[in-house]
Design a protein around this motif. Structure first.
Motif, PDB file in Angstrom:
ATOM      1  N   VAL A  72       0.972  -1.053  -0.113  1.00 51.82           N
ATOM      2  CA  VAL A  72       0.020  -0.106   0.021  1.00 51.82           C
ATOM      3  C   VAL A  72       0.872   1.227  -0.061  1.00 51.82           C
ATOM      4  CG1 VAL A  72      -1.618   1.322   1.296  1.00 51.82           C
ATOM      5  CG2 VAL A  72      -1.850  -1.120   1.231  1.00 51.82           C
ATOM      6  N   SER A  73       0.356   2.040  -0.839  1.00 49.38           N
ATOM      7  CA  SER A  73       1.295   3.476  -0.915  1.00 49.38           C
ATOM      8  C   SER A  73       0.440   4.630  -0.055  1.00 49.38           C
ATOM      9  CB  SER A  73       1.516   4.070  -2.340  1.00 49.38           C
ATOM     10  OG  SER A  73       2.418   3.038  -2.996  1.00 49.38           O
ATOM     11  N   THR A  74       1.069   5.363   0.721  1.00 57.53           N
ATOM     12  CA  THR A  74       0.254   6.146   1.538  1.00 57.53           C
ATOM     13  C   THR A  74       0.846   7.819   1.379  1.00 57.53           C
ATOM     14  OG1 THR A  74       1.735   6.302   3.289  1.00 57.53           O
ATOM     15  CG2 THR A  74      -0.176   4.648   3.326  1.00 57.53           C
ATOM     16  N   ILE A  75      -0.226   8.696   1.397  1.00 59.79           N
ATOM     17  CA  ILE A  75       0.294   9.999   1.719  1.00 59.79           C
ATOM     18  C   ILE A  75      -0.444  10.533   2.951  1.00 59.79           C
ATOM     19  CG2 ILE A  75       0.041  12.632   0.476  1.00 59.79           C
ATOM     20  CD1 ILE A  75      -0.468  11.027  -2.115  1.00 59.79           C
ATOM     21  N   PRO A  76       0.108  10.528   4.060  1.00 57.09           N
ATOM     22  CA  PRO A  76      -0.286  10.979   5.219  1.00 57.09           C
ATOM     23  C   PRO A  76       0.165  12.339   5.605  1.00 57.09           C
ATOM     24  CG  PRO A  76       1.653   9.468   5.655  1.00 57.09           C
ATOM     25  CD  PRO A  76       1.615   9.626   4.149  1.00 57.09           C
ATOM     26  N   PHE A  77      -0.399  13.289   5.008  1.00 57.19           N
ATOM     27  CA  PHE A  77      -0.199  14.515   5.137  1.00 57.19           C
ATOM     28  C   PHE A  77      -0.920  15.356   6.132  1.00 57.19           C
ATOM     29  CE2 PHE A  77       2.072  15.490   0.716  1.00 57.19           C
ATOM     30  CZ  PHE A  77       3.081  14.702   1.139  1.00 57.19           C
ATOM     31  N   GLU A 122      -8.522   7.206  12.869  1.00 53.86           N
ATOM     32  CA  GLU A 122      -9.098   5.677  12.692  1.00 53.86           C
ATOM     33  C   GLU A 122      -9.450   5.205  11.406  1.00 53.86           C
ATOM     34  OE1 GLU A 122      -9.981   8.185  14.821  1.00 53.86           O
ATOM     35  OE2 GLU A 122      -8.859   7.325  16.576  1.00 53.86           O
ATOM     36  N   GLU A 123     -10.127   6.094  10.698  1.00 53.08           N
ATOM     37  CA  GLU A 123     -10.249   5.864   9.336  1.00 53.08           C
ATOM     38  C   GLU A 123      -9.025   5.376   8.269  1.00 53.08           C
ATOM     39  OE1 GLU A 123     -13.505   7.360   5.534  1.00 53.08           O
ATOM     40  OE2 GLU A 123     -12.969   8.618   7.238  1.00 53.08           O
ATOM     41  N   ASP A 129      -6.403  -1.206   5.739  1.00 50.97           N
ATOM     42  CA  ASP A 129      -6.682  -2.597   5.775  1.00 50.97           C
ATOM     43  C   ASP A 129      -7.519  -2.670   4.442  1.00 50.97           C
ATOM     44  OD1 ASP A 129      -5.735  -2.784   8.348  1.00 50.97           O
ATOM     45  OD2 ASP A 129      -7.796  -2.448   9.381  1.00 50.97           O
ATOM     46  N   ARG A 130      -8.391  -1.943   4.112  1.00 52.67           N
ATOM     47  CA  ARG A 130      -9.146  -1.736   2.859  1.00 52.67           C
ATOM     48  C   ARG A 130      -8.258  -1.911   1.639  1.00 52.67           C
ATOM     49  NH1 ARG A 130     -12.648   2.331  -0.033  1.00 52.67           N
ATOM     50  NH2 ARG A 130     -13.578   1.359  -1.744  1.00 52.67           N
ATOM     51  N   ALA A 133      -6.818  -5.348   1.083  1.00 52.60           N
ATOM     52  CA  ALA A 133      -7.894  -6.357   0.583  1.00 52.60           C
ATOM     53  C   ALA A 133      -8.174  -6.087  -0.908  1.00 52.60           C
ATOM     54  CB  ALA A 133      -9.266  -6.038   1.240  1.00 52.60           C
ATOM     55  N   LEU A 134      -7.927  -4.895  -1.265  1.00 55.87           N
ATOM     56  CA  LEU A 134      -7.814  -4.476  -2.898  1.00 55.87           C
ATOM     57  C   LEU A 134      -6.918  -4.813  -3.804  1.00 55.87           C
ATOM     58  CD1 LEU A 134      -9.725  -1.024  -2.489  1.00 55.87           C
ATOM     59  CD2 LEU A 134     -10.835  -3.096  -3.523  1.00 55.87           C
ATOM     60  N   ARG A 135      -5.679  -5.384  -3.164  1.00 52.45           N
ATOM     61  CA  ARG A 135      -4.517  -5.610  -3.988  1.00 52.45           C
ATOM     62  C   ARG A 135      -4.755  -6.622  -5.292  1.00 52.45           C
ATOM     63  NH1 ARG A 135      -0.278  -7.616   0.428  1.00 52.45           N
ATOM     64  NH2 ARG A 135      -2.533  -8.380   1.186  1.00 52.45           N
TER      65      ARG A 135
END
Length: 176
Positions: A72-77, A122-123, A129-130, A133-135
């Motif tokens: 999973v790649s994230t952009i936690p800004f 939390e989201e 997690d979602r 599952a989408l991979r």
């Protein structure tokens, strides 16, 4: 699973969010790639968490070799005036990797169906997690591929060219 980020680590990066994710999902490996732009990474002490790995800067040409291992790649800004007006190029680079993407609620990211948007800490955990599952979800991966191909530098240049022709009758050199 490897949850990754690449880019500058600076005051706009949400270290508290990453800390929350690392604690909520200790079985996930969080990998942060990029320079500690303003010392905020060190000050955050997020790298002290056992499931967070900070690799520092990686040569841009080698970055895909590292990022290909992200699940999973994230952009936690952090959401602020700066990020509200940001169009993170990494969003399109992540699309090109073909991995699910989780971001905070930045306006630019909301434009894309492939970006899983989180409105709270939390989201964010739930969206990661979602994303995992989408991979293997073919319909999601198709959206990701379609958005990636419509956001290449070439497609953007062609779009600008069409706008110039339509608005001003201008043609770029070499066009017919």
């Amino acid at each position: 699973p490897v949850v990754g980020y690449f880019g500058a680590l600076a005051k706009w990066f949400d270290y508290d969010l990453v800390r929350h994710l690392a604690r909520a999902r200790p079985e996930y490996r969080l990998v942060l790639i990029g320079p500690d732009y303003d010392g905020s990474l060190k000050a955050s002490s997020v790298s002290d968490l056992s499931n967070v790995t900070c690799l520092g800067p990686i040569d841009y040409r080698l970055l895909p070799r590292y990022a290909q291992h992200f699940d999973v790649s994230t952009i936690p800004f952090v959401l602020n005036d700066i990020t509200a007006s940001t169009s993170p190029i990494k969003l399109f680079e992540y699309m090109a990797l073909g991995h699910p993407i989780v971001t905070t609620n930045m306006p630019e990211c909301r434009k894309y169906r492939s970006a899983l948007i989180a409105h709270s800490r939390e989201e964010f955990v739930e969206q990661v997690d979602r994303a995992l599952a989408l991979r293997g979800d073919e319909s999601y991966l198709k959206v990701l591929r379609d958005e990636a191909s419509s956001n290449t530098w070439k497609s953007k240049a062609e779009e600008i060219s069409r706008l110039l022709v339509r608005s001003y009758g201008l043609r770029l050199e070499g066009e017919t």
